[in-house]
Every structure is written in structure tokens, then in C-alpha cells.
Design an enzyme around this catalytic site. Structure first.
Site, mmCIF file in Angstrom:
data_model
loop_
_atom_site.group_PDB
_atom_site.id
_atom_site.type_symbol
_atom_site.label_atom_id
_atom_site.label_comp_id
_atom_site.label_asym_id
_atom_site.label_seq_id
_atom_site.Cartn_x
_atom_site.Cartn_y
_atom_site.Cartn_z
ATOM 1 N N GLU A 194 53.069 87.992 60.013
ATOM 2 C CA GLU A 194 53.326 89.115 60.925
ATOM 3 C C GLU A 194 54.651 89.177 61.633
ATOM 4 O OE1 GLU A 194 49.233 90.293 62.813
ATOM 5 O OE2 GLU A 194 49.322 87.965 62.975
ATOM 6 N N GLY B 41 55.447 97.709 66.166
ATOM 7 C CA GLY B 41 55.355 98.435 67.394
ATOM 8 C C GLY B 41 56.159 99.525 67.683
ATOM 9 N N HIS C 122 45.541 86.040 64.103
ATOM 10 C CA HIS C 122 46.067 87.542 64.101
ATOM 11 C C HIS C 122 46.713 87.332 65.449
ATOM 12 C CE1 HIS C 122 46.723 91.602 65.022
ATOM 13 N NE2 HIS C 122 46.445 92.078 63.841
#
Length: 285
Positions: free
Chosen positions: A194, A200, A115
Site C-alpha cells: 500500500e 486518496g 491494512h
């Protein structure tokens, strides 16, 4: 096969201490989430979709104990150490470290590895040691993948490029895939993409054309491995992601991004329903 992953990060911390948890007391938190979601997931064909929920270690036992006999949920851990116990070898000298065998003994069926938050942490540690080798993080993650699979865990392996790396995304992602997957059982691994540069507040989310381009690249580079969107499957993008044939599912984290920010089981089920409706709509075209 589609894959819906849930990464609960550290969402167990109460709001009074800066977290987002108001679901349940800390001792019941993991079991509460399983109990609140497994019945709603039974309507999906297990031959078409799998559901894996990754918990912080303190909640693994509670989550596993809440599984009903025919639960569609697999419980997973958020990473494993790069070494493990072995018969005739190390019997447990891993203070502070979670090994894959420990996770398996707790009832885990899967591990989340690579991650972007884990990558950033490893990169920071290596930088403190003066290591600038861009492939070093990938080699460490590869050891984790191999340990996880040796313990019988399925792996969700995350890859992605940040803003500084985006111009050279092919080189960055190619290295992450080649290094991280070296010697791994690819049939027992799913890739999560990702787009770190777009995740964000205040950032522009990756669009369908960009996601499609990356998913095609990953499939070509890996020989057709399943790819899920790891930038956050949510209500707002579920239909868009479902429309992309190259995307095989998604990774959910928060379900509410305004107001009482947090993870809510009902909203989690709504996201999955919206995504699945989009899949069926695409298949009927």
C-alpha cells in the site's frame, strides 16, 4: 498464481447514514455480493488465480452461506485478535474482540492483517499510551498473523509507507516485513503493498517504475513471496499493473470513485476482466 482480493471495508453502511451502500438491505448485503460475483468468476482457472473477499464481521455468515458448492470465492475477515481460545486454556474471554478461531468457525478461509487503516489505529492507541517504538505496531500485527495461521487461515499482510516515511521507504518496509513475518508461514501469506502516500483524493498515484521497485524489494527481502498492489486495483490502473511481472495481483475496494461512489459487483467483475486481459497480453509478447 495471481491473487485478486476484495476489501469491502465498511461499505455496508447505508448512504442515509454517510455510507455508500445501496446494493441491498444490511441483512442480505454480504450474501448478495457473493451471489452477484461467483458465477462471473467461474471462468477463471483456479490454478492460475484465487479470489478472496474480506467482509465486516456481521456479514461473514451471509457471505459464507451464499457460496455455491463449486464457488471460486474464499470469504475472509478483516483482521483477528492477537490471542485466541485454546483447548485447556482461554475458553472465550474476548469480549468485543474477533479471534481467529471465531473467524474460522464462521467459515472464513483468510484474514486481512496490517491494512494501513489498522496500522494507523494501532499507532494512535500506542501514541495515547506514550509509546513511540516504531516496531511496536509490527509486533502486534505479528501476533495476529501467528494466531490467524494457527487457526488455519491464509493471510494477506499489508505493508506500506506514508508521506513522512517515503524518504526512508527501505527502512520502513524492511522493518514492517521483518517484524510482521517473524515466525510466520510465508507459504501461506501474500504481501499487499500500500503506497499510503499516494492513496486518496488529490494525491498522485504511484507509477509503474515505483511500484516495480517496491515489489522487487519486497520479493528480495522475503525470499520471493507473492506481492499484490494494495493501493487499489481499478479499471484505470488494471492494465498498468498487469504489465508489471513482479506484481501478482491486486486489492480492490471501491469500484466507482465519482457519481454514486461505491462498490458495485458488475464493475468489480469488469476490473478483474481488464486486469486479466492485460496479463494475457503481457504473456503473449
Amino acid at each position: 498464481m495471481k491473487h485478486i482480493f476484495l476489501n469491502l471495508k465498511r461499505f455496508d453502511i447505508p448512504r442515509a447514514w454517510g455510507g455508500v451502500n445501496d446494493l441491498a438491505e444490511i441483512s442480505r448485503w454480504g450474501g448478495h455480493i457473493v451471489s452477484a460475483t461467483q458465477e462471473g468468476l467461474k471462468g477463471y482457472d483456479p490454478a492460475e488465480v484465487e479470489f478472496v473477499q474480506f467482509y465486516p464481521e456481521a456479514h461473514l455468515l451471509g457471505a459464507v452461506q451464499a457460496l455455491c458448492p463449486d464457488s471460486p470465492i474464499q470469504v475472509g475477515c478483516q483482521g483477528v485478535h492477537r490471542a485466541d481460545t485454546a483447548v485447556g486454556g482461554n475458553i472465550g474471554a474476548f469480549t468485543t474482540l474477533r479471534t481467529a478461531n471465531a473467524a474460522r468457525a464462521l467459515g472464513c478461509a483468510a484474514a486481512l492483517i496490517g491494512h494501513c487503516e489498522e496500522r494507523a489505529d494501532k499507532k494512535g492507541v500506542l501514541a495515547e499510551a506514550g509509546v513511540a517504538d516504531s516496531a511496536a505496531v509490527g509486533r502486534l500485527l505479528n501476533q495476529e498473523i501467528l494466531c490467524a495461521q494457527a487457526a488455519g487461515l491464509r493471510v494477506l499482510y499489508c505493508v506500506g509507507e506514508n508521506a513522512e516515511e517515503q524518504e526512508n521507504w527501505q527502512e520502513v518496509l524492511g522493518q514492517q516485513l521483518d517484524t510482521g513475518l517473524a515466525g510466520a508461514d510465508r507459504d501461506n501469506t501474500v504481501i499487499a503493498y500500500e503506497p499510503v502516500w499516494s492513496i486518496g483524493p488529490g494525491k498522485t498515484p504511484a507509477g509503474p517504475a515505483y511500484i516495480t521497485k517496491i515489489a522487487r524489494f519486497i520479493k528480495e527481502r522475503t525470499g520471493g513471496m507473492d506481492v499484490v498492489y494494495g493501493g487499489g486495483l481499478k479499471t484505470e490502473n488494471a492494465g498498468m499493473l498487469a504489465s508489471i511481472p513482479e506484481i501478482d495481483g491486486g486489492l480492490i475496494a471501491l469500484t466507482a470513485f465519482s457519481g454514486q461512489v461505491g462498490f458495485y459487483p458488475g464493475q468489480y467483475l469488469d476490473i478483474i476482466r481488464t486486469y486479466w486481459d492485460g496479463i494475457k497480453e503481457r504473456e503473449q509478447r
